[in-house]
Design an enzyme around this catalytic site. Sequence first.
Site, PDB file in Angstrom:
ATOM      1  CE  LYS A 116      -3.827  -1.921   2.696  1.00  0.00           C
ATOM      2  NZ  LYS A 116      -5.024  -2.043   1.897  1.00  0.00           N
ATOM      3  CD  GLU A 200      -5.185   5.733   3.811  1.00  0.00           C
ATOM      4  OE1 GLU A 200      -6.387   5.591   4.118  1.00  0.00           O
ATOM      5  OE2 GLU A 200      -4.662   5.146   2.868  1.00  0.00           O
ATOM      6  CG  HIS A 235     -13.239  -2.440   7.213  1.00  0.00           C
ATOM      7  ND1 HIS A 235     -13.712  -1.173   6.992  1.00  0.00           N
ATOM      8  CD2 HIS A 235     -12.684  -2.417   8.438  1.00  0.00           C
ATOM      9  CE1 HIS A 235     -13.453  -0.415   8.041  1.00  0.00           C
ATOM     10  NE2 HIS A 235     -12.832  -1.153   8.934  1.00  0.00           N
ATOM     11  NE  ARG A 297      -8.261  -9.645  -6.033  1.00  0.00           N
ATOM     12  CZ  ARG A 297      -9.313  -9.010  -5.546  1.00  0.00           C
ATOM     13  NH1 ARG A 297     -10.426  -8.935  -6.258  1.00  0.00           N
ATOM     14  NH2 ARG A 297      -9.289  -8.405  -4.374  1.00  0.00           N
TER      15      ARG A 297
HETATM   16  P1  ADP Z   1      -7.882  -3.735   3.138  1.00  0.00           P
HETATM   17  O1  ADP Z   1      -6.900  -3.839   1.993  1.00  0.00           O
HETATM   18  O2  ADP Z   1      -7.335  -4.256   4.443  1.00  0.00           O
HETATM   19  O3  ADP Z   1      -9.235  -4.280   2.811  1.00  0.00           O
HETATM   20  P2  ADP Z   1      -8.490  -0.982   2.434  1.00  0.00           P
HETATM   21  O4  ADP Z   1      -7.405   0.021   2.419  1.00  0.00           O
HETATM   22  O5  ADP Z   1      -8.947  -1.537   1.112  1.00  0.00           O
HETATM   23  O6  ADP Z   1      -8.058  -2.172   3.430  1.00  0.00           O
HETATM   24  O7  ADP Z   1      -9.747  -0.408   3.224  1.00  0.00           O
HETATM   25  C1  ADP Z   1     -10.856  -1.209   3.528  1.00  0.00           C
HETATM   26  C2  ADP Z   1     -12.034  -0.366   3.939  1.00  0.00           C
HETATM   27  O8  ADP Z   1     -11.685   0.432   5.094  1.00  0.00           O
HETATM   28  C3  ADP Z   1     -12.524   0.638   2.910  1.00  0.00           C
HETATM   29  O9  ADP Z   1     -13.409   0.068   1.957  1.00  0.00           O
HETATM   30  C4  ADP Z   1     -13.214   1.663   3.797  1.00  0.00           C
HETATM   31  O10 ADP Z   1     -14.491   1.173   4.202  1.00  0.00           O
HETATM   32  C5  ADP Z   1     -12.323   1.702   5.025  1.00  0.00           C
HETATM   33  N1  ADP Z   1     -11.277   2.758   4.932  1.00  0.00           N
HETATM   34  C6  ADP Z   1     -10.080   2.653   4.307  1.00  0.00           C
HETATM   35  N2  ADP Z   1      -9.383   3.810   4.375  1.00  0.00           N
HETATM   36  C7  ADP Z   1     -10.143   4.675   5.068  1.00  0.00           C
HETATM   37  C8  ADP Z   1      -9.983   6.050   5.491  1.00  0.00           C
HETATM   38  N3  ADP Z   1      -8.874   6.755   5.220  1.00  0.00           N
HETATM   39  N4  ADP Z   1     -10.987   6.628   6.194  1.00  0.00           N
HETATM   40  C9  ADP Z   1     -12.107   5.925   6.507  1.00  0.00           C
HETATM   41  N5  ADP Z   1     -12.318   4.649   6.144  1.00  0.00           N
HETATM   42  C10 ADP Z   1     -11.355   4.014   5.437  1.00  0.00           C
END
Ligand code: ADP
Length: 563
Positions: A116, A200, A235, A297
């Site tokens: 990431k 973040e 999530h 993918r």
């Molecule tokens: P992972 O790869 O572990 O699934 P992601 O980065 O794709 O994590 O984030 C998963 C979920 O977490 C997102 O779909 C959203 O719901 C929440 N999320 C991610 N980043 C943020 C953020 N900066 N603020 C609020 N919610 C977030």
Amino acid sequence: MFGKILIANRGEIACRVIRTCRRLGIRTVAVFSAADAAAQHVILADEAVPIGPAPARESYLVIDRIIEAARATGAEAIHPGYGFLSERADFAEACVATGIVFVGPRAAAIRAMGLKGAAKALMERAGVPIVPGYHGDAQGVAELMTEAERIGWPVLIKAVAGGGGKGMRRVDNAADFEAALAGAKREAMAAFGDDKVLLEKYLLRPRHIEVQVFGDSHGNIVQLFERDCSIQRRHQKVVEEAPAPGMTVEMRAAMGAAAVAAARAVDYIGAGTVEFIADVSQGLSADRFYFMEMNTRLQVEHPVTEMITGQDLVEWQLRVAVGEVLPLKQSELAINGHAVEARLYAENPRRNFQPSTGRLLRFRAPAPDGDLRIDSGVAEGDVVTPHYDPMLAKVVAWAPDRATATGRLAGAMGAHEIAGLQSNAAFLGRVLRHRSFVSGDVDTGFIPAHIKELEPLRSAPENADLAFAAVALHRRGEAGAGALVLRQQTNEMTVDLVEEAGAYRLGLSGGVVSVRVTNESDGVLNILLEGVAQRAAVVHDGKTVWVARDGETNRFDLVDPAD
Ligand code: ADP
């Protein structure tokens, strides 16, 4: 086109890939673990090769076995599906090294998007908006604390190697930071063997909006519009739709351009998804969406894109993999209507959504047609094991407008008859009918915010469920007249059954009701309950009876009075 390919996956996605192959005249090879010898993907494929014991680590994740299966069967290419080996750069390399085409991007693109932090830095250089935050090398508590203060609370700590929400912590103030950081690092180390984190800004009203992209080996990249995947539980996506409700032409253009720039930055080939998070605290706005990650993918939710574009994305993947140019140019792609997908899981909403395993004694879905698509990996009689993801099917409805598509899908969820295990069919129906969802007022906090209204309304069985159970057990000869004790989990309920003149009088806790059976065929019982017509699928399994009605599943065990 290929003559024969191997599908390194199982369940609905393996079945779905096989269907496209069949249409294109490509022979298919399935691989299967010991738990999947009779699974649907094995039945559907032209050939199938055993690759090891049930645990995925010893079968679906063993690169050498899969490559060997492809070699032994003469498969020219391997489609990885999603999950399992689909985002493993070393798997893509192993295919290429053996002279087998990997149906997906080059290993370098998978690697570039795999971490990431590095992916965010790359995106920043490519001019793609990223969530305000810190993704540098410094990992000390004091340095990260300074960065968190600069970003402003609340902040989100994320594992750079993260996935599936692991190693993620929201922190609301400085006092909680150190402990949360330690927790996130510990979890990240355990899950990914890498405790590096990034920070973040935590968005308070986020929507998850992603863009489907496609690249070919001739340098062409197009985007096939957005999907909104904001309806999530812990999530994990539960309902996805395309296009995103409330999306403006301006914002779609901005997101599409950002997604293409992201793909171009890694010379992307094949199907990919660029995931964005949109800050909707003041509504959707073209200057408030940020890159989250790129999935290299095909995604679970790709069917909604297929339905609004009229394209088969697996066919696109295969055409690109043999070196053809993309089937359509950007100017030839357009959105037609609206599609919504719900993920049907073998899980128990009454028990905090725990996975539910067992034999599918009944599994009837509404009949699909051009507007209702059901991608399923199981059939009635199959066993759902604890070894793999408990998704039973993806149910997708299309209509010219969102309200009609949503209504159609809600109806389809209620029409599912499932016995032998529990499912979230009725729960999904309630999500789809919720007034906030219907009005397009969605964000990633939707399910927790509305959980009271979405929880099983029928957490206790209704009179109708008890009536079906008692009458069915009596007709089957399992129970005589008199007091029947039915147990559901730890609750016991008594039904006093009297049969007279071809009808029943049932004494329930709320009083006496009359029941007359009007029809019974193909496992479905029709009754008049106090004169009102009701129908349910009823499945017997010894002293157990399953009643499936309106997408709900109720299991009752007849208690022997002698016990
Ligand atoms: P992972 O790869 O572990 O699934 P992601 O980065 O794709 O994590 O984030 C998963 C979920 O977490 C997102 O779909 C959203 O719901 C929440 N999320 C991610 N980043 C943020 C953020 N900066 N603020 C609020 N919610 C977030």
